[in-house]
Write a protein that holds these residues in place. Structure first.
Motif, PDB file in Angstrom:
ATOM      1  N   TRP A 299       0.837  -1.191   0.000  1.00  0.00           N
ATOM      2  CA  TRP A 299       0.000   0.000   0.000  1.00  0.00           C
ATOM      3  C   TRP A 299       0.876   1.247   0.000  1.00  0.00           C
ATOM      4  O   TRP A 299       1.828   1.347   0.766  1.00  0.00           O
ATOM      5  CB  TRP A 299      -0.920   0.015   1.220  1.00  0.00           C
ATOM      6  CG  TRP A 299      -2.001  -1.006   1.137  1.00  0.00           C
ATOM      7  CD1 TRP A 299      -1.991  -2.266   1.659  1.00  0.00           C
ATOM      8  CD2 TRP A 299      -3.260  -0.865   0.467  1.00  0.00           C
ATOM      9  NE1 TRP A 299      -3.163  -2.919   1.359  1.00  0.00           N
ATOM     10  CE2 TRP A 299      -3.959  -2.085   0.631  1.00  0.00           C
ATOM     11  CE3 TRP A 299      -3.857   0.166  -0.251  1.00  0.00           C
ATOM     12  CZ2 TRP A 299      -5.227  -2.293   0.103  1.00  0.00           C
ATOM     13  CZ3 TRP A 299      -5.125  -0.038  -0.769  1.00  0.00           C
ATOM     14  CH2 TRP A 299      -5.796  -1.253  -0.593  1.00  0.00           C
TER      15      TRP A 299
ATOM     16  N   ARG B 198       0.880   5.551   0.175  1.00  0.00           N
ATOM     17  CA  ARG B 198       0.064   6.684   0.604  1.00  0.00           C
ATOM     18  C   ARG B 198       0.891   7.955   0.566  1.00  0.00           C
ATOM     19  O   ARG B 198       1.931   8.057   1.210  1.00  0.00           O
ATOM     20  CB  ARG B 198      -0.472   6.475   2.026  1.00  0.00           C
ATOM     21  CG  ARG B 198      -1.483   7.527   2.453  1.00  0.00           C
ATOM     22  CD  ARG B 198      -1.979   7.279   3.876  1.00  0.00           C
ATOM     23  NE  ARG B 198      -0.927   7.519   4.863  1.00  0.00           N
ATOM     24  CZ  ARG B 198      -0.597   8.728   5.311  1.00  0.00           C
ATOM     25  NH1 ARG B 198      -1.211   9.808   4.858  1.00  0.00           N
ATOM     26  NH2 ARG B 198       0.354   8.855   6.212  1.00  0.00           N
TER      27      ARG B 198
ATOM     28  N   TRP C 273      -5.207   8.254  -3.753  1.00  0.00           N
ATOM     29  CA  TRP C 273      -3.932   7.619  -3.397  1.00  0.00           C
ATOM     30  C   TRP C 273      -3.341   8.191  -2.109  1.00  0.00           C
ATOM     31  O   TRP C 273      -2.387   7.632  -1.562  1.00  0.00           O
ATOM     32  CB  TRP C 273      -2.948   7.708  -4.555  1.00  0.00           C
ATOM     33  CG  TRP C 273      -2.400   9.066  -4.863  1.00  0.00           C
ATOM     34  CD1 TRP C 273      -3.032  10.071  -5.520  1.00  0.00           C
ATOM     35  CD2 TRP C 273      -1.086   9.541  -4.560  1.00  0.00           C
ATOM     36  NE1 TRP C 273      -2.212  11.154  -5.641  1.00  0.00           N
ATOM     37  CE2 TRP C 273      -1.000  10.856  -5.062  1.00  0.00           C
ATOM     38  CE3 TRP C 273       0.019   8.998  -3.919  1.00  0.00           C
ATOM     39  CZ2 TRP C 273       0.148  11.627  -4.947  1.00  0.00           C
ATOM     40  CZ3 TRP C 273       1.168   9.772  -3.805  1.00  0.00           C
ATOM     41  CH2 TRP C 273       1.226  11.068  -4.318  1.00  0.00           C
TER      42      TRP C 273
ATOM     43  N   GLY D  28      -4.611   5.617   0.362  1.00  0.00           N
ATOM     44  CA  GLY D  28      -3.871   4.372   0.229  1.00  0.00           C
ATOM     45  C   GLY D  28      -4.301   3.584  -0.988  1.00  0.00           C
ATOM     46  O   GLY D  28      -5.488   3.305  -1.152  1.00  0.00           O
TER      47      GLY D  28
END
Length: 210
Positions: free
Chosen positions: A59, A61, A81, A84
């Protein structure tokens, strides 16, 4: 609620060697349900793109801008985004990263042995860590320690010397034990020394907390 303290037992410039040292410790306490998690701070667009290409299952972020923080912009109104996304969901336009770096990366609770090599190879100059959890340290009756599972962990800091992610030119392996401060001293520190010795290592610095 108890906390852990982590002692450095290795430091060196070769990430592959550091990973091998960490694995020696992990195998000493590994269980069937042990897990590994990876984290990184990606400070350039090139680093983000490399991570998305080589570690797409994690993930990613991005950061909120100062204006978004000041205006308390709700999550649902931020670019997706920033909440995440997986690697393929990252923006392709380099301009989208202005004010959004560093990008945080995490891949949590994976089976041991499945992601460590790829993450170490892909980290490049980025600061990050590999953290093995759900381990079980054996008892050391002669030293007065009955064993530990709640705070039995191993961490490999990549391009960092401390758990605060202070950048460094080398890589550090930490062994975790329970923190128990009595009269200003960590009662479990000798246990960390004992564990390090079982893997042919020695404690090389003071304990670290987060």
């Amino acid at each position: 609620m108890s906390n852990d303290v982590a002692y450095p037992v290795f430091r060196g410039p070769d990430p592959v060697l550091a990973l091998g040292v960490a694995r020696r410790l992990v195998e000493f306490g590994r269980r069937e349900d042990s897990r590994v998690s990876c984290y990184a701070e990606l400070h350039s667009v090139d680093e983000v793109r490399r991570g998305a290409r080589e570690l797409p299952e994690g993930w990613f972020r991005g950061q909120e801008t100062a204006e978004e923080v000041e205006e308390l912009v709700p999550f649902e109104d931020l670019p997706a985004w920033l909440v995440g996304v997986r690697g393929p969901g990252l923006p392709a336009d380099p301009a989208a990263y202005e004010g959004r770096l560093p990008v945080d990366y995490e891949l949590l609770a994976q089976p041991v042995g499945g992601v460590e090599d790829a993450f170490t190879a892909a980290i490049g100059p980025s600061v990050g860590e590999i953290n093995w959890t759900e381990l079980s340290w054996p008892a050391a009756p002669g030293a007065g320690f009955p064993g530990e599972s709640t705070h039995a962990e191993v961490t490999l800091l990549l391009n960092a010397g401390t758990r605060a992610y202070e950048p460094a030119d080398d890589h550090t392996v930490l062994v975790h034990v329970r923190s128990a401060v009595i009269d200003g001293r960590e009662r479990e520190e000798p246990y960390a020394h004992w564990l390090a010795e079982r893997a042919g290592l020695t404690v090389i610095g003071p304990g670290q907390r987060v």
